[in-house]
Write a protein that holds these residues in place. Structure first.
Motif: not given
Length: 204
Positions: A11-15, A124-128, A134-136, A149-150
């Motif tokens: 997902t990060s790579l796509i972003m 970007l703020t909303l993305f973070f 979701q991954f924490v 780290v993420l």
């Protein structure tokens, strides 16, 4: 202990890979001044992620998410800067030119512009804010370290992808720089792209 999941990386790579203002700025730097300038631009755009990361970690993102006024102020500041970039790119004959005596902007100026491009991007703020949690595991003792780290991994991906974009653009520079008409066309395309991105952001 936490680990990087394939879902997060993908997902990060796509972003990051999806072309936006930062990628456009880095490509323009590579075409105009070569590989070194594109890497400097990539550094600036990557540093522009830091305030968004800190906002998400400290909770400012929650304020922007719940306060329509705060979000609108940041959004329109970003729109104004993108329009400024559009006008500057269109009028600046020295950014893409065949004249060797043209004085290129300093590395510091390139980095500041790159930082501002991503700093004034509320997406970007909303993305973070919406993506990282979701991954924490919020109940884990290492939740804060995990988010840091993420975020750093996201920044690393940003730099690598943007630098690759810039390196490719720099490799094509020799094919472009000897054609004045193409340079004029490229400058107009970049100016129009900045304006279009600003308009798109304004109507989100």
């Amino acid at each position: 202990m936490f680990a990087l999941t394939p879902e997060f990386l993908l997902t990060s790579l796509i972003m990051v890979v999806t072309p936006g203002t930062g990628a456009l700025y880095t490509i323009a730097a590579g075409l105009a001044r070569g590989t070194r300038a594109s890497v400097v631009a990539a550094v600036g755009c990557t540093l522009g992620v830091v305030p968004h990361m800190l906002a998400a970690i400290t909770g400012l993102a929650a304020l922007l998410h719940t306060s329509a006024m705060a979000f609108q102020i940041l959004k329109y500041a970003g729109v104004a800067y993108l329009l400024y970039m559009a006008v500057t790119t269109f009028r600046d004959k020295g950014s893409l030119t065949v004249e060797q005596e043209s004085t290129p902007p300093s590395a510091g100026k390139v980095i500041v512009s790159g930082v501002l491009i991503n700093l004034l991007n509320p997406k970007l703020t909303l993305f973070f804010f919406a993506f990282l949690p979701q991954f924490v595991d919020p109940g884990a003792s290492y939740a804060l370290a995990h988010m840091v780290v993420l975020s750093l991994v996201f920044m690393l991906l940003t730099f690598v992808v943007f630098a690759a974009y810039g390196r490719f653009a720099a490799a094509m520079r020799g094919q472009v720089i000897s054609r004045p008409k193409v340079l004029t066309w490229m400058r107009q395309i970049f100016a129009g792209a900045f304006a279009a991105l600003g308009a798109k952001l304004a109507f989100l």
